[in-house]
Design an enzyme around this catalytic site. Structure first.
Site, PDB file in Angstrom:
ATOM      1  N   SER A 119      46.456  39.780  51.920  1.00 52.41           N
ATOM      2  CA  SER A 119      47.556  39.667  50.824  1.00 52.41           C
ATOM      3  C   SER A 119      47.068  38.248  50.199  1.00 52.41           C
ATOM      4  CB  SER A 119      48.788  39.950  51.346  1.00 52.41           C
ATOM      5  OG  SER A 119      48.926  41.407  51.371  1.00 52.41           O
TER       6      SER A 119
ATOM      7  N   LYS B 230      46.338  38.253  46.591  1.00 49.37           N
ATOM      8  CA  LYS B 230      47.177  38.500  45.514  1.00 49.37           C
ATOM      9  C   LYS B 230      47.307  37.125  44.724  1.00 49.37           C
ATOM     10  CE  LYS B 230      50.115  42.151  47.564  1.00 49.37           C
ATOM     11  NZ  LYS B 230      49.163  42.405  48.733  1.00 49.37           N
TER      12      LYS B 230
ATOM     13  N   TYR C 143      57.959  45.269  48.636  1.00 50.66           N
ATOM     14  CA  TYR C 143      56.703  44.766  48.577  1.00 50.66           C
ATOM     15  C   TYR C 143      55.755  46.060  48.744  1.00 50.66           C
ATOM     16  CZ  TYR C 143      52.688  41.720  50.232  1.00 50.66           C
ATOM     17  OH  TYR C 143      51.338  41.085  50.265  1.00 50.66           O
TER      18      TYR C 143
END
Length: 426
Positions: free
Chosen positions: A97, A100, A208
């Site tokens: 992640s 991102k 999320y």
């Protein structure tokens, strides 16, 4: 830097020696000015070395910078537990992640160019989002019960995780949906994963999920480039990030840190890990690899308002916007684990309200280890972490490759690193 690390520079004595020594480092780091004191470097070193000695981690890299340049670089333990190869700042890590932040940057570049607007319907660019469905539960026979969403998904919803999309790791409902329907998880990099329903109407709460994977699709649609090419041409090449991307080369594979699982007894067990290398889509929410040195270069660019070493990837006002609360009265909350083998329940600031920017967690009160209120941060599933403090003008990151996420021992090391760094900079 080979053997010439920030630690050894500081230990060789004196500011002048450090400046002279830096004449030999790579161009990307040549402008760095040592700021941390010998005491701070030694204290950070001791904390991280102790983590390796206790077998909290087999290897770890930590780096930090201010607006004056790199102030700390430390690598401890082994990158490869089979060969004993040492961990370095050029070891390759799967970011998950932490990808991102690249995807958000790419989207904001297109917003700067007027090719996307934050308040556009996402379906303007991605027709697949024209009629989103909300999962309301499951019928007696186990079939999912779906209804049309009450409103359209905006680009802003995707960038702020208020779209309604979730992750099965932190959602019992989506996990059940995957089991019932056979829909693949997003980590498979199969397009069928985008059939996932919403769990709430867009804009109703923060949750999320796969929103940034949709943003990756959006960037591809608007730019008419794959995310691999777009990142390389518009972020990585301008910043000199030569060891970052989605498709890993054979030379880079030689330097990948060993992935490990934490056993019930606290020990670590190596296992194979690689993001799909023949993906049906490039996973903007978690598919990229990088090195600590490359990722710190990216963070330095954000710290400096979008510019580093003469290369601009974003305007200062855009970076500032990304670091501001974009979810109004909504709050980021604990991500409760639905799959403990992949992640523990996660909340960076328990008991404190925190917000979301474009696309970062924002602590609204001072953090427990030194960062200022208004700092941004996030993490990757394999226990990599970063923060950027726009008040004290410092950014730091810590890299490991361990599951489950939010590992207590790694989090403790991350906290010690941050505390000692701020103590030294003070």
């Amino acid at each position: 830097m080979n053997q010439l690390t920030r630690r050894t520079i500081l230990q060789r004595g004196g500011l002048l020696g450090a400046i002279l020594a830096l004449d030999t480092v790579s161009p990307a780091l040549a402008a760095t000015k040592p700021v941390a004191s010998l005491l701070s470097a030694s204290a950070i070193d001791a904390a991280l070395r102790a983590g390796v000695s206790r077998d909290d981690v087999s290897g770890v890299v930590a780096m930090a910078a201010t607006r004056n340049g790199l102030v700390y670089e430390g690598s401890f333990g082994r990158s490869n537990v089979a060969t004993g190869a040492p961990m370095t700042a050029d070891t390759v890590f799967w970011l998950l992640s932490m990808t991102k932040a690249f995807t958000a940057t790419a989207c904001m570049q297109l917003i700067e160019q007027g090719r996307i607007d934050l308040d556009d319907d996402a379906a303007k660019y991605l027709p697949e989002l024209t009629a989103p469905q909300v999962l309301e539960g499951f019928a007696a026979d186990g079939a999912p019960r779906l209804r049309p969403a009450k409103r359209a998904i905006k680009v802003r919803h995707l960038l702020t995780h208020t779209s309604g999309f979730t992750y099965s790791i932190w959602s019992e409902a989506l996990s059940r949906y995957e089991q019932v329907t056979g829909m693949p998880d997003i980590a498979t990099c199969k397009n069928a994963a985008f059939a996932a329903p919403l769990e709430f109407d867009p804009g109703e709460r923060w949750e999320y999920g796969i929103s940034m994977d949709w943003v990756g699709k959006l960037v591809e649609a608007v730019s008419d480039q794959s995310l691999e090419v777009y990142f390389r041409e518009n972020i990585f090449a301008p910043l000199g990030m030569r060891n970052s991307g989605f498709l890993i080369g054979s030379e880079q594979k030689k330097h990948v840190a060993t992935f490990q699982n934490r056993r019930a007894d606290g020990g670590l067990e190596p296992a194979p890990f690689e993001m799909p290398q023949r993906p049906e889509f490039f996973m903007g929410g978690g598919g990229a690899f990088s090195t600590p040195r490359d990722y710190m270069t990216f963070l330095q660019a954000l710290l400096n308002g979008g510019t580093l070493n003469g290369a601009r990837i974003l305007r200062p006002e855009t970076v500032s916007l990304m670091m501001q609360n974009q979810i109004s009265e909504l709050n980021v909350h604990e991500m409760r684990s639905a799959h403990p083998s992949y992640s523990r329940s996660f909340d960076q600031f328990p008991g404190q309200p925190h917000k979301w920017g474009l696309s970062f967690d924002i602590n609204t009160q001072p953090g427990p280890n030194g960062r200022s209120a208004g700092s941004i941060s996030w993490a990757g599933l394999l226990n990599c972490y970063f923060w950027l403090d726009p008040v004290k003008h410092v950014t730091g990151a810590l890299f490991t490759q361990i599951l489950p996420f939010y590992d207590e021992r790694v989090v403790a090391l991350y906290g010690a690193f941050e505390r000692e760094l701020y103590a030294g900079l003070a």
